[in-house]
Scaffold this motif. Sequence first.
Motif, short mmCIF file in Angstrom:
data_model
loop_
_atom_site.label_atom_id
_atom_site.label_comp_id
_atom_site.label_asym_id
_atom_site.label_seq_id
_atom_site.Cartn_x
_atom_site.Cartn_y
_atom_site.Cartn_z
N ALA A 1 0.83 -1.21 0.00
CA ALA A 1 0.00 0.00 0.00
C ALA A 1 0.86 1.26 0.00
O ALA A 1 0.57 2.22 -0.72
CB ALA A 1 -0.92 -0.01 1.21
N LEU A 2 1.93 1.25 0.81
CA LEU A 2 2.82 2.41 0.86
C LEU A 2 3.49 2.63 -0.49
O LEU A 2 3.54 3.76 -1.00
CB LEU A 2 3.88 2.22 1.94
CG LEU A 2 4.94 3.31 2.03
CD1 LEU A 2 4.32 4.66 2.37
CD2 LEU A 2 6.00 2.94 3.07
N ALA B 1 2.50 1.60 -3.40
CA ALA B 1 1.50 1.98 -4.40
C ALA B 1 1.20 3.47 -4.36
O ALA B 1 0.94 4.09 -5.40
CB ALA B 1 0.22 1.17 -4.20
N HIS B 2 1.26 4.05 -3.16
CA HIS B 2 0.98 5.49 -3.04
C HIS B 2 2.20 6.32 -3.43
O HIS B 2 2.14 7.14 -4.36
CB HIS B 2 0.55 5.84 -1.63
CG HIS B 2 0.25 7.30 -1.46
ND1 HIS B 2 -0.93 7.88 -1.89
CD2 HIS B 2 1.00 8.32 -0.94
CE1 HIS B 2 -0.89 9.18 -1.65
NE2 HIS B 2 0.26 9.48 -1.07
N LEU B 3 3.31 6.13 -2.72
CA LEU B 3 4.48 6.98 -2.95
C LEU B 3 5.08 6.80 -4.33
O LEU B 3 5.58 7.75 -4.93
CB LEU B 3 5.55 6.72 -1.89
CG LEU B 3 5.27 7.22 -0.48
CD1 LEU B 3 6.48 6.95 0.41
CD2 LEU B 3 4.94 8.72 -0.46
N HIS C 1 3.56 5.73 -7.09
CA HIS C 1 2.61 5.82 -8.21
C HIS C 1 3.24 6.63 -9.33
O HIS C 1 3.93 7.63 -9.08
CB HIS C 1 1.31 6.48 -7.74
CG HIS C 1 0.22 6.46 -8.75
ND1 HIS C 1 0.14 7.36 -9.79
CD2 HIS C 1 -0.83 5.61 -8.90
CE1 HIS C 1 -0.92 7.10 -10.52
NE2 HIS C 1 -1.52 6.04 -10.02
N ARG D 1 3.11 10.29 -9.28
CA ARG D 1 3.57 10.94 -8.05
C ARG D 1 5.08 10.86 -7.86
O ARG D 1 5.71 11.85 -7.50
CB ARG D 1 2.84 10.31 -6.86
CG ARG D 1 3.09 10.98 -5.53
CD ARG D 1 2.16 10.40 -4.46
NE ARG D 1 0.75 10.72 -4.73
CZ ARG D 1 -0.17 9.81 -5.08
NH1 ARG D 1 0.14 8.53 -5.17
NH2 ARG D 1 -1.41 10.18 -5.32
N GLU E 1 3.95 14.39 1.71
CA GLU E 1 3.18 13.34 1.04
C GLU E 1 3.08 12.10 1.92
O GLU E 1 2.03 11.45 1.99
CB GLU E 1 3.84 12.98 -0.30
CG GLU E 1 2.97 12.13 -1.20
CD GLU E 1 1.67 12.80 -1.59
OE1 GLU E 1 0.64 12.06 -1.68
OE2 GLU E 1 1.64 14.03 -1.79
N TRP F 1 -0.37 10.41 3.64
CA TRP F 1 -0.76 9.01 3.47
C TRP F 1 -0.91 8.32 4.82
O TRP F 1 -1.89 7.60 5.06
CB TRP F 1 0.27 8.26 2.63
CG TRP F 1 -0.11 6.83 2.40
CD1 TRP F 1 -0.97 6.33 1.46
CD2 TRP F 1 0.35 5.70 3.16
NE1 TRP F 1 -1.08 4.97 1.57
CE2 TRP F 1 -0.29 4.55 2.61
CE3 TRP F 1 1.23 5.54 4.23
CZ2 TRP F 1 -0.06 3.27 3.11
CZ3 TRP F 1 1.45 4.27 4.74
CH2 TRP F 1 0.82 3.15 4.18
N ASP G 1 -4.09 9.51 6.36
CA ASP G 1 -5.25 9.10 5.57
C ASP G 1 -5.61 7.64 5.80
O ASP G 1 -6.80 7.29 5.82
CB ASP G 1 -4.96 9.33 4.08
CG ASP G 1 -6.18 9.11 3.21
OD1 ASP G 1 -7.22 9.77 3.47
OD2 ASP G 1 -6.11 8.29 2.28
N VAL G 2 -4.61 6.78 6.00
CA VAL G 2 -4.89 5.35 6.19
C VAL G 2 -4.99 4.97 7.67
O VAL G 2 -5.13 3.79 8.01
CB VAL G 2 -3.84 4.47 5.48
CG1 VAL G 2 -3.86 4.73 4.00
CG2 VAL G 2 -2.44 4.70 6.05
#
Length: 202
Positions: free
Chosen positions: A39-40, A42-44, A46, A49, A63, A67, A70-71
Amino acid sequence: MQQPIIVWDFDGVLNANVIDGRFVWADRLQQDWGIDRTALVAHLFHRDRIGRIMRGQIDLRDELQFWLTDVGHNIDADVFLAYWFANDALPDAKVVCHLERSDATHVIGTNNEARRAAYIERDMGFGSLVSHIFASGRMGHAKPDTAYFRHIETWSGAPAHAHVLVDDTQANVKAACALGWQGFHFTNETRDGLPAFLDQLG
């Protein structure tokens, strides 16, 4: 005779923190923090991004804090970054020793944002081992951007052919060579050939 300017990639070359394409610092995220690695990443990382983070257009800390909040993780981003950077510091002594060669100018050319670049420079001590650290987050350009390599050429004042890139990403090596640089694609299979490659530079 013009001394070669050897531009050393950091992660995966001077720093042995990449195994089978995996950044090993994150192996214990679940055990240590209860954070899902996938998950980390996939966010950072991306595609829309990571390029902006690497070029200094987005602050990594901000950023990351967004995240984490948010999670639902009650973790301070500064504390987490300290963990990340410390566990990502795995200098490869067999490669780092080449920075002692006096027959070349040594610099680091890395795709890292400014916070980790500062850690590499000061906390890991690489600022005292090379003439300069070129980090994408400070430059606003990232490998394999042409502007990244031209920035280094402007700093050195040397012709393109005097520059040598040692990098574990083939696309970066190809981009540098297309501009007239010399290049060495550093992999597990080629690393034993690095001393001979350096010996023939001139």
